[in-house]
Motif scaffolding. Structure first.
Motif, PDB file in Angstrom:
ATOM      1  N   GLU A  89       0.821  -1.208   0.000  1.00 28.38           N
ATOM      2  CA  GLU A  89       0.000   0.000   0.000  1.00 28.38           C
ATOM      3  C   GLU A  89       0.861   1.267   0.000  1.00 28.38           C
ATOM      4  OE1 GLU A  89      -3.478  -0.154   2.137  1.00 28.38           O
ATOM      5  OE2 GLU A  89      -3.776   2.010   2.186  1.00 28.38           O
ATOM      6  N   VAL A  90       1.918   1.230   0.797  1.00 24.91           N
ATOM      7  CA  VAL A  90       2.802   2.402   0.846  1.00 24.91           C
ATOM      8  C   VAL A  90       3.508   2.577  -0.503  1.00 24.91           C
ATOM      9  CG1 VAL A  90       4.896   3.309   1.942  1.00 24.91           C
ATOM     10  CG2 VAL A  90       3.063   2.350   3.351  1.00 24.91           C
ATOM     11  N   ASN A  91       3.931   1.479  -1.113  1.00 25.40           N
ATOM     12  CA  ASN A  91       4.589   1.585  -2.417  1.00 25.40           C
ATOM     13  C   ASN A  91       3.636   2.107  -3.493  1.00 25.40           C
ATOM     14  OD1 ASN A  91       7.135   0.790  -1.602  1.00 25.40           O
ATOM     15  ND2 ASN A  91       6.688  -1.386  -1.897  1.00 25.40           N
ATOM     16  N   ARG A  92       2.392   1.658  -3.422  1.00 25.26           N
ATOM     17  CA  ARG A  92       1.388   2.137  -4.373  1.00 25.26           C
ATOM     18  C   ARG A  92       1.188   3.648  -4.226  1.00 25.26           C
ATOM     19  NH1 ARG A  92      -1.815  -2.289  -3.594  1.00 25.26           N
ATOM     20  NH2 ARG A  92      -2.936  -1.271  -1.893  1.00 25.26           N
ATOM     21  N   ALA A  93       1.076   4.087  -2.982  1.00 25.50           N
ATOM     22  CA  ALA A  93       0.881   5.523  -2.742  1.00 25.50           C
ATOM     23  C   ALA A  93       2.115   6.305  -3.209  1.00 25.50           C
ATOM     24  CB  ALA A  93       0.610   5.774  -1.262  1.00 25.50           C
ATOM     25  N   ALA A  94       3.300   5.752  -2.944  1.00 27.92           N
ATOM     26  CA  ALA A  94       4.536   6.448  -3.333  1.00 27.92           C
ATOM     27  C   ALA A  94       4.628   6.566  -4.852  1.00 27.92           C
ATOM     28  CB  ALA A  94       5.757   5.723  -2.771  1.00 27.92           C
ATOM     29  N   ALA A  95       4.126   5.553  -5.561  1.00 24.37           N
ATOM     30  CA  ALA A  95       4.161   5.596  -7.031  1.00 24.37           C
ATOM     31  C   ALA A  95       3.200   6.647  -7.566  1.00 24.37           C
ATOM     32  CB  ALA A  95       3.817   4.216  -7.601  1.00 24.37           C
ATOM     33  N   GLY A  96       2.238   7.048  -6.736  1.00 24.78           N
ATOM     34  CA  GLY A  96       1.232   7.993  -7.202  1.00 24.78           C
ATOM     35  C   GLY A  96       1.553   9.452  -6.919  1.00 24.78           C
ATOM     36  N   ILE A  97       2.631   9.730  -6.184  1.00 26.09           N
ATOM     37  CA  ILE A  97       2.950  11.141  -5.913  1.00 26.09           C
ATOM     38  C   ILE A  97       3.884  11.670  -7.001  1.00 26.09           C
ATOM     39  CG2 ILE A  97       2.624  11.012  -3.414  1.00 26.09           C
ATOM     40  CD1 ILE A  97       5.664  10.799  -3.132  1.00 26.09           C
ATOM     41  N   GLU A  98       3.974  12.990  -7.067  1.00 26.00           N
ATOM     42  CA  GLU A  98       4.844  13.583  -8.077  1.00 26.00           C
ATOM     43  C   GLU A  98       6.297  13.195  -7.786  1.00 26.00           C
ATOM     44  OE1 GLU A  98       5.161  17.835  -7.914  1.00 26.00           O
ATOM     45  OE2 GLU A  98       6.414  17.875  -9.726  1.00 26.00           O
ATOM     46  N   GLY A  99       6.965  12.642  -8.763  1.00 20.79           N
ATOM     47  CA  GLY A  99       8.349  12.203  -8.552  1.00 20.79           C
ATOM     48  C   GLY A  99       9.334  13.320  -8.836  1.00 20.79           C
ATOM     49  N   LEU A 100      10.009  13.797  -7.791  1.00 19.96           N
ATOM     50  CA  LEU A 100      11.112  14.735  -8.002  1.00 19.96           C
ATOM     51  C   LEU A 100      12.372  13.892  -8.177  1.00 19.96           C
ATOM     52  CD1 LEU A 100      10.098  17.216  -5.164  1.00 19.96           C
ATOM     53  CD2 LEU A 100       9.632  17.419  -7.614  1.00 19.96           C
ATOM     54  N   VAL A 101      13.355  14.431  -8.860  1.00 20.21           N
ATOM     55  CA  VAL A 101      14.531  13.628  -9.204  1.00 20.21           C
ATOM     56  C   VAL A 101      15.798  14.334  -8.739  1.00 20.21           C
ATOM     57  CG1 VAL A 101      15.840  12.631 -11.110  1.00 20.21           C
ATOM     58  CG2 VAL A 101      13.347  12.666 -11.205  1.00 20.21           C
ATOM     59  N   ALA A 102      16.567  13.646  -7.921  1.00 25.23           N
ATOM     60  CA  ALA A 102      17.812  14.233  -7.426  1.00 25.23           C
ATOM     61  C   ALA A 102      18.819  14.356  -8.567  1.00 25.23           C
ATOM     62  CB  ALA A 102      18.393  13.347  -6.325  1.00 25.23           C
ATOM     63  N   PRO A 103      19.483  15.515  -8.686  1.00 20.69           N
ATOM     64  CA  PRO A 103      20.516  15.646  -9.718  1.00 20.69           C
ATOM     65  C   PRO A 103      21.762  14.825  -9.381  1.00 20.69           C
ATOM     66  CG  PRO A 103      20.229  17.728  -8.494  1.00 20.69           C
ATOM     67  CD  PRO A 103      19.273  16.734  -7.909  1.00 20.69           C
ATOM     68  N   ILE A 104      22.428  14.353 -10.399  1.00 23.26           N
ATOM     69  CA  ILE A 104      23.632  13.530 -10.200  1.00 23.26           C
ATOM     70  C   ILE A 104      24.791  14.456  -9.802  1.00 23.26           C
ATOM     71  CG2 ILE A 104      25.188  11.857 -11.302  1.00 23.26           C
ATOM     72  CD1 ILE A 104      22.387  10.839 -11.547  1.00 23.26           C
ATOM     73  N   PRO A 105      25.462  14.137  -8.680  1.00 21.57           N
ATOM     74  CA  PRO A 105      26.583  14.998  -8.280  1.00 21.57           C
ATOM     75  C   PRO A 105      27.798  14.828  -9.202  1.00 21.57           C
ATOM     76  CG  PRO A 105      26.348  13.148  -6.771  1.00 21.57           C
ATOM     77  CD  PRO A 105      25.223  13.034  -7.753  1.00 21.57           C
ATOM     78  N   ASP A 106      28.730  15.746  -9.076  1.00 20.16           N
ATOM     79  CA  ASP A 106      29.992  15.619  -9.806  1.00 20.16           C
ATOM     80  C   ASP A 106      30.885  14.664  -9.009  1.00 20.16           C
ATOM     81  OD1 ASP A 106      32.623  15.893 -10.698  1.00 20.16           O
ATOM     82  OD2 ASP A 106      32.233  17.931 -11.424  1.00 20.16           O
ATOM     83  N   TRP A 107      31.115  13.483  -9.560  1.00 20.02           N
ATOM     84  CA  TRP A 107      31.828  12.435  -8.808  1.00 20.02           C
ATOM     85  C   TRP A 107      33.254  12.846  -8.477  1.00 20.02           C
ATOM     86  CZ3 TRP A 107      28.216   9.901  -6.772  1.00 20.02           C
ATOM     87  CH2 TRP A 107      27.069   9.544  -7.479  1.00 20.02           C
ATOM     88  N   GLU A 108      33.861  13.631  -9.329  1.00 19.51           N
ATOM     89  CA  GLU A 108      35.246  14.047  -9.036  1.00 19.51           C
ATOM     90  C   GLU A 108      35.295  14.935  -7.790  1.00 19.51           C
ATOM     91  OE1 GLU A 108      37.864  12.555 -10.140  1.00 19.51           O
ATOM     92  OE2 GLU A 108      36.387  11.385 -11.252  1.00 19.51           O
ATOM     93  N   ASP A 109      34.269  15.767  -7.591  1.00 22.59           N
ATOM     94  CA  ASP A 109      34.225  16.587  -6.372  1.00 22.59           C
ATOM     95  C   ASP A 109      34.136  15.714  -5.121  1.00 22.59           C
ATOM     96  OD1 ASP A 109      34.190  18.819  -7.929  1.00 22.59           O
ATOM     97  OD2 ASP A 109      32.047  19.262  -7.676  1.00 22.59           O
ATOM     98  N   TYR A 110      33.501  14.569  -5.284  1.00 23.47           N
ATOM     99  CA  TYR A 110      33.226  13.707  -4.123  1.00 23.47           C
ATOM    100  C   TYR A 110      34.358  12.706  -3.860  1.00 23.47           C
ATOM    101  CZ  TYR A 110      30.997   9.836  -1.555  1.00 23.47           C
ATOM    102  OH  TYR A 110      30.716   8.834  -0.662  1.00 23.47           O
ATOM    103  N   ARG A 111      35.231  12.477  -4.841  1.00 22.12           N
ATOM    104  CA  ARG A 111      36.175  11.355  -4.771  1.00 22.12           C
ATOM    105  C   ARG A 111      36.971  11.301  -3.449  1.00 22.12           C
ATOM    106  NH1 ARG A 111      38.149   7.884  -8.494  1.00 22.12           N
ATOM    107  NH2 ARG A 111      37.303   9.102 -10.220  1.00 22.12           N
ATOM    108  N   SER A 112      37.517  12.430  -3.004  1.00 20.13           N
ATOM    109  CA  SER A 112      38.375  12.340  -1.819  1.00 20.13           C
ATOM    110  C   SER A 112      37.551  12.019  -0.569  1.00 20.13           C
ATOM    111  CB  SER A 112      39.232  13.594  -1.641  1.00 20.13           C
ATOM    112  OG  SER A 112      38.400  14.688  -1.390  1.00 20.13           O
ATOM    113  N   ASP A 113      36.330  12.512  -0.490  1.00 22.45           N
ATOM    114  CA  ASP A 113      35.457  12.129   0.630  1.00 22.45           C
ATOM    115  C   ASP A 113      35.149  10.639   0.573  1.00 22.45           C
ATOM    116  OD1 ASP A 113      35.272  14.513   1.960  1.00 22.45           O
ATOM    117  OD2 ASP A 113      33.228  15.005   1.319  1.00 22.45           O
TER     118      ASP A 113
END
Ligand SMILES: [Zn+2]
Ligand SMILES: [Zn+2]
Length: 284
Positions: free
Chosen positions: A22-46
């Motif tokens: 039921e929770v998955n069904r409801a989640a599929a019905g809400i507006e899907g926002l999409v996280a932008p892909i980070p710049d992996w090189e900025d993250y590499r040392s972390d």
């Protein structure tokens, strides 16, 4: 209601299966926002220093839009008229009312999920479960791209490379000599590589792992550590990750482990409360 051989054989799991569906069904019905892909090189040392992606200021993945999806999910569940679980509609409408009173709630939900203990929000157990369901969807493109980018050999840590949670379960994949053990995050859904032997809950070198196999459950076993008594439910197979790594589908293994005196140190979104023994020492 889903008809799955697993649920035919484990009738006692149907209420939690119904909740999850039921929770998955409801989640599929809400507006899907999409996280932008980070710049992996900025993250590499972390990454090399062991900082999970969502905690990295360099990667700067903003979870706040995910927090807005959580609000939308709670509202949708609260207004569901034909619910399999009436209590869910009641609980979520109380939660929706309380969340509306909170200042900057989407931002604070995001911080709450990342473990900021100063953030107190209503119904934290239910909220955490609903929130990770929505936020895992928000993050899906990022977790997928992260899986393709990261060098697993350079992580091998006991906590999730995406969100920092301890594993909920493990999975054995491939065939020897290249057989690998993956740990599975119960929150964001990431799977990552860990050493084949060794306990993810204690970091002493002398740890020994033993296994309990269950005759009726050939695909699942309980690996436990002789030094800390922590255990990890392990899916020894491939192809049915969606069900068998969901944690709730093997709650009966938690009961078996509990009866053997083992401790659930794994992360879980399902508040696992084994039945108290009448003369047991545990008090909730
Ligand atoms: Zn995670
Ligand atoms: Zn251990």
């Amino acid at each position: 209601m889903m008809h799955d051989p697993w649920l035919e054989a484990h009738a006692y799991l149907r209420p939690v299966a119904g909740l999850s569906a039921e929770v998955n069904r409801a989640a599929a019905g809400i507006e899907g926002l999409v996280a932008p892909i980070p710049d992996w090189e900025d993250y590499r040392s972390d990454y090399l220093a062991g900082v999970p992606l969502l905690s990295s200021a360099a990667a700067a993945v903003d979870l706040e839009p995910g927090g807005r999806m959580v609000e939308a999910l709670v509202s949708r569940l609260a207004s569901a008229t034909s619910s399999d679980a009436e209590w869910l509609a009641a609980e979520t409408s109380a939660l929706a009312t309380e969340l509306r009173r909170e200042p900057q709630v989407s931002r604070r939900i995001a911080e709450f999920l990342l473990g900021d203990e100063t953030i107190i929000l209503p119904s934290p157990g239910l909220l955490r479960y609903l929130a990770w369901t929505a936020v895992a969807r928000y993050l899906r493109p990022v977790t997928k791209a992260f899986g393709e980018w990261r060098d697993e050999e350079k992580w091998l840590r006991r906590y999730c490379p995406t969100c920092g949670s301890l594993p909920a379960m493990a999975q054995l994949v491939g065939a020897d000599p290249g057989r690998k053990r993956l740990l599975s995050c119960g929150c964001c859904g990431t799977r990552w590589q860990f050493k084949r032997t060794g306990c993810p809950f204690c970091e002493t070198d002398a740890q020994r792992l033993s296994s309990v196999t269950i005759e009726e459950e050939p695909g699942l076993r309980i690996d436990h550590c002789e030094s800390c008594s922590g255990y990890l439910k392990t899916y020894d197979g491939e192809g049915n990750e969606h069900l068998l790594l969901s944690d709730w589908s093997s709650l009966h293994l938690d009961l078996i482990a509990h009866d053997r005196g083992l401790k659930r140190l794994a992360g879980s979104l399902f508040e696992f409360e084994p039945a108290r023994q009448p003369n047991g020492g545990e008090v909730s």
